[in-house]
Design an enzyme around this catalytic site. Structure first.
Site, short mmCIF file in Angstrom:
data_model
loop_
_atom_site.label_atom_id
_atom_site.label_comp_id
_atom_site.label_asym_id
_atom_site.label_seq_id
_atom_site.Cartn_x
_atom_site.Cartn_y
_atom_site.Cartn_z
N SER A 12 0.83 -1.20 0.00
CA SER A 12 0.00 0.00 0.00
C SER A 12 0.86 1.26 0.00
O SER A 12 2.01 1.24 0.45
CB SER A 12 -0.91 0.02 1.23
OG SER A 12 -1.69 -1.14 1.30
N1 SAH Z 1 -0.73 -4.89 4.37
C1 SAH Z 1 -0.08 -5.13 3.10
C2 SAH Z 1 -1.01 -4.77 1.94
C3 SAH Z 1 -1.00 -5.84 0.92
S1 SAH Z 1 -2.31 -5.81 -0.26
C4 SAH Z 1 1.26 -4.42 3.01
O1 SAH Z 1 1.59 -3.62 3.91
O2 SAH Z 1 2.01 -4.67 2.06
C5 SAH Z 1 -3.53 -6.83 0.53
C6 SAH Z 1 -3.16 -8.25 0.84
O3 SAH Z 1 -4.34 -8.89 1.36
C7 SAH Z 1 -2.72 -9.12 -0.35
O4 SAH Z 1 -1.47 -9.68 -0.07
C8 SAH Z 1 -3.81 -10.19 -0.46
O5 SAH Z 1 -3.34 -11.45 -0.88
C9 SAH Z 1 -4.32 -10.25 0.98
N2 SAH Z 1 -5.66 -10.80 1.17
C10 SAH Z 1 -6.78 -10.61 0.43
N3 SAH Z 1 -7.83 -11.28 0.95
C11 SAH Z 1 -7.36 -11.92 2.08
C12 SAH Z 1 -7.94 -12.77 3.06
N4 SAH Z 1 -9.22 -13.14 3.01
N5 SAH Z 1 -7.15 -13.23 4.05
C13 SAH Z 1 -5.85 -12.91 4.13
N6 SAH Z 1 -5.23 -12.11 3.23
C14 SAH Z 1 -5.97 -11.61 2.22
#
Ligand code: SAH
Length: 220
Positions: free
Chosen positions: A65
């Protein structure tokens, strides 16, 4: 210090100044952003943009993000829940979890893409961070570790994930982007007895939360 490291340190300070200019005023949050080196959460050959205020690909159709977005969510949490146990849904690169760790929270995080989960486990261990990771569908929460003082969902949800909300402690807050696949409103749900108080903030665009209580369509 090498010239390239000096440049990186300078860009890191500028990133924190940009966050301040954009209205992130909580000094605890700004200090955490100054403490955590964002380039460590990028692939080794992609660190040039690590201190730009942008979202970048981390593979598997997912992104790290934008710093402003992470800072915005973190501020909403810190203002309501200054310490305690926090569950993050969507480990991704691990950056948001590391920011929460730098703020002194006890951090638990769940990721549904196994490669990203494994990468984060290795990275946290290499950095000596005491963050507990789990592979699976985060919309189901983490029953054994509940209740949580805070829950931070870092993917966009179509509606309130009820199971997760039930894992909030009394007066605990969940920060979650709610909306359609393209645009979501940053929402805070705070537990008050059997009720949840809802506050709605500005709009963001996240990758989708995919799971039992998220989007069912994995075509994204
Ligand atoms: N917090 C992260 C943001 C990554 S983008 C950072 O700081 O880099 C969001 C992430 O959520 C992705 O890696 C995606 O695979 C994950 N995601 C989506 N749905 C999910 C779920 N139901 N359970 C766990 N992870 C999930």
């Amino acid at each position: 210090m090498k010239e390239s490291e000096k440049g990186q340190a300078l860009r890191h300070r500028e990133m924190v100044e940009t966050l301040r200019r954009y209205g992130i005023a909580d000094q605890r949050v700004l200090d955490a952003f100054q403490k955590v080196q964002r380039h460590l959460f990028f692939e080794r050959d992609a660190t040039d943009s690590a201190y730009d205020d942008g979202a970048y690909s981390i593979g598997f159709g997912q992104t790290i993000s934008q710093p402003y977005t992470v800072a915005y969510m973190t501020t909403l949490l810190v203002e309501r829940v200054p310490s305690g146990k926090v569950l993050e849904i969507g480990t991704g690169s691990g950056y948001q979890a590391a920011i929460l760790d730098a703020l002194g929270y006890s951090v638990f995080t769940i990721e549904r893409i196994v490669e990203l989960y494994e990468r984060a486990v290795k990275l946290f261990s290499r950095l000596g961070l005491n963050i507990t990771c789990r592979f699976g569908d985060g919309t189901l929460g983490w029953d054994d570790e509940a209740p949580f003082d805070g829950i931070v969902v870092t993917a966009g949800a179509p509606g309130e994930p009820k199971l997760l909300m039930c894992q909030l402690a009394e007066n605990g807050s969940m920060i979650i982007p709610l909306g359609n696949a393209a645009l979501q409103e940053m929402t805070v749900m705070t537990r008050e007895g059997d009720m949840f108080r809802r506050e709605v903030f500005q709009r963001f665009s996240f990758v989708p939360l995919v799971g039992r209580e998220g989007w069912h369509n994995t075509v994204f």
